[in-house]
Write an enzyme that holds these catalytic residues in place. Structure first.
Site, PDB file in Angstrom:
ATOM      1  N   CYS A  73     -25.876 -70.164   7.577  1.00 38.79           N
ATOM      2  CA  CYS A  73     -26.097 -68.908   8.240  1.00 38.79           C
ATOM      3  C   CYS A  73     -24.898 -68.204   8.607  1.00 38.79           C
ATOM      4  CB  CYS A  73     -27.188 -68.918   9.423  1.00 38.79           C
ATOM      5  SG  CYS A  73     -27.386 -67.510  10.387  1.00 38.79           S
ATOM      6  N   CYS A 183     -24.998 -62.499   3.948  1.00 38.69           N
ATOM      7  CA  CYS A 183     -26.053 -63.252   4.890  1.00 38.69           C
ATOM      8  C   CYS A 183     -26.340 -64.146   3.413  1.00 38.69           C
ATOM      9  CB  CYS A 183     -27.070 -62.135   5.329  1.00 38.69           C
ATOM     10  SG  CYS A 183     -28.538 -62.888   5.759  1.00 38.69           S
TER      11      CYS A 183
END
Length: 268
Positions: A73, A183
């Site tokens: 992440c 992302c």
């Protein structure tokens, strides 16, 4: 020798990283932990994000006797790595936007970074740009909506190309030739994003680079907890997930899909 690998993300975006790791390192056992209760991470207060990640990851890593932890992440990686490394005696790998390869690949020296608002504003991100893309014009695009669209796609819901085109409007209006998908959710929309932006824009993510880094660290790490670990994958989550998402995880070969207990323990 099979190792125990913990991959963590806020949602299912980290599966894009895990998939690349499984391609390169299929002999290991993967544990995928995702914090669906607090999705999306890109909008959380920084200290709330750090404290929550540490509280989830550390006990799970200890319980499964992880040999390595991968924070799949970008929003979390820009903040939580120092705290985790201070509490774990195993390697902790973070994901960073692929700014360096994007700058090297770009012919026009005009590149873009598409990420969550949290990643876009982090000092760490701007340091990457200053260090590796100082010769480029870098445009930043923040979106939390794309995270949720990726989650919905993984749950079996259709992706609205019209909505996607609206969200990517600011990107379409530029002349960038390389767009960094900053992302881990966004590679799951790679085909849809490419159809909006066209062939003139190359899309880059960090999946393969992270897999190679894990391979390197495991080769150097001789402190394996259990040489008899069976290969495969298990998933654990907080909050609630849809039946469609469970089916996706099953289709990707997860042996167990279980909710994290209220006291932070895994039922393994």
């Amino acid at each position: 020798m099979s190792r125990s690998i913990l991959v963590f993300d806020s949602g299912v975006g980290g599966l894009s990283i895990l998939t690349e790791m499984q391609k390169l390192l299929p002999q290991h056992h993967y544990h995928y932990l995702f914090d669906h209760a607090r999705l999306p991470y890109g909008e959380l207060d920084e200290q709330v994000l750090i404290d929550g990640c540490v509280a989830l990851i550390v006990p799970v890593a200890q319980q499964i006797q992880a040999d390595i932890v991968v924070i799949a992440c970008n929003s979390a990686s820009t903040l939580v790595l120092p705290a985790l490394r201070a509490m774990l005696a195993i390697p902790v790998v973070g994901v960073v936007p692929a700014i360096k390869p994007a700058a090297q690949l770009s012919r026009s020296k005009h590149i873009g970074l598409l990420a969550t608002p949290g990643t876009i504003k982090r000092h760490y991100t701007h340091q990457l740009i200053a260090e590796y893309a100082s010769d480029c014009h870098v445009e930043l695009f923040g979106s939390s909506e794309l995270v949720m669209i990726a989650e919905q796609k993984c749950a079996g819901l259709p992706v609205s190309q019209q909505q996607l085109a609206q969200l990517l409007g600011p990107v379409s209006q530029t002349t960038i030739d390389v767009l960094v998908l900053g992302c881990t959710h966004f590679p799951m929309l790679k085909e849809e994003i490419a159809s909006v932006l066209g062939h003139g824009v190359t899309l880059l993510d960090s999946g393969e680079a992270i897999a190679r880094r894990v391979q390197q660290l495991l080769a150097d790490n001789t402190h394996s907890c259990d040489i008899n670990i069976e290969r495969g994958a298990d998933a654990y989550y907080t909050g609630t997930i849809t039946e469609g998402l469970k089916q996706l995880l099953v289709s990707k070969g997860f042996n167990a899909i279980k909710k994290l207990t209220a006291n932070g323990q895994l039922d393994i």
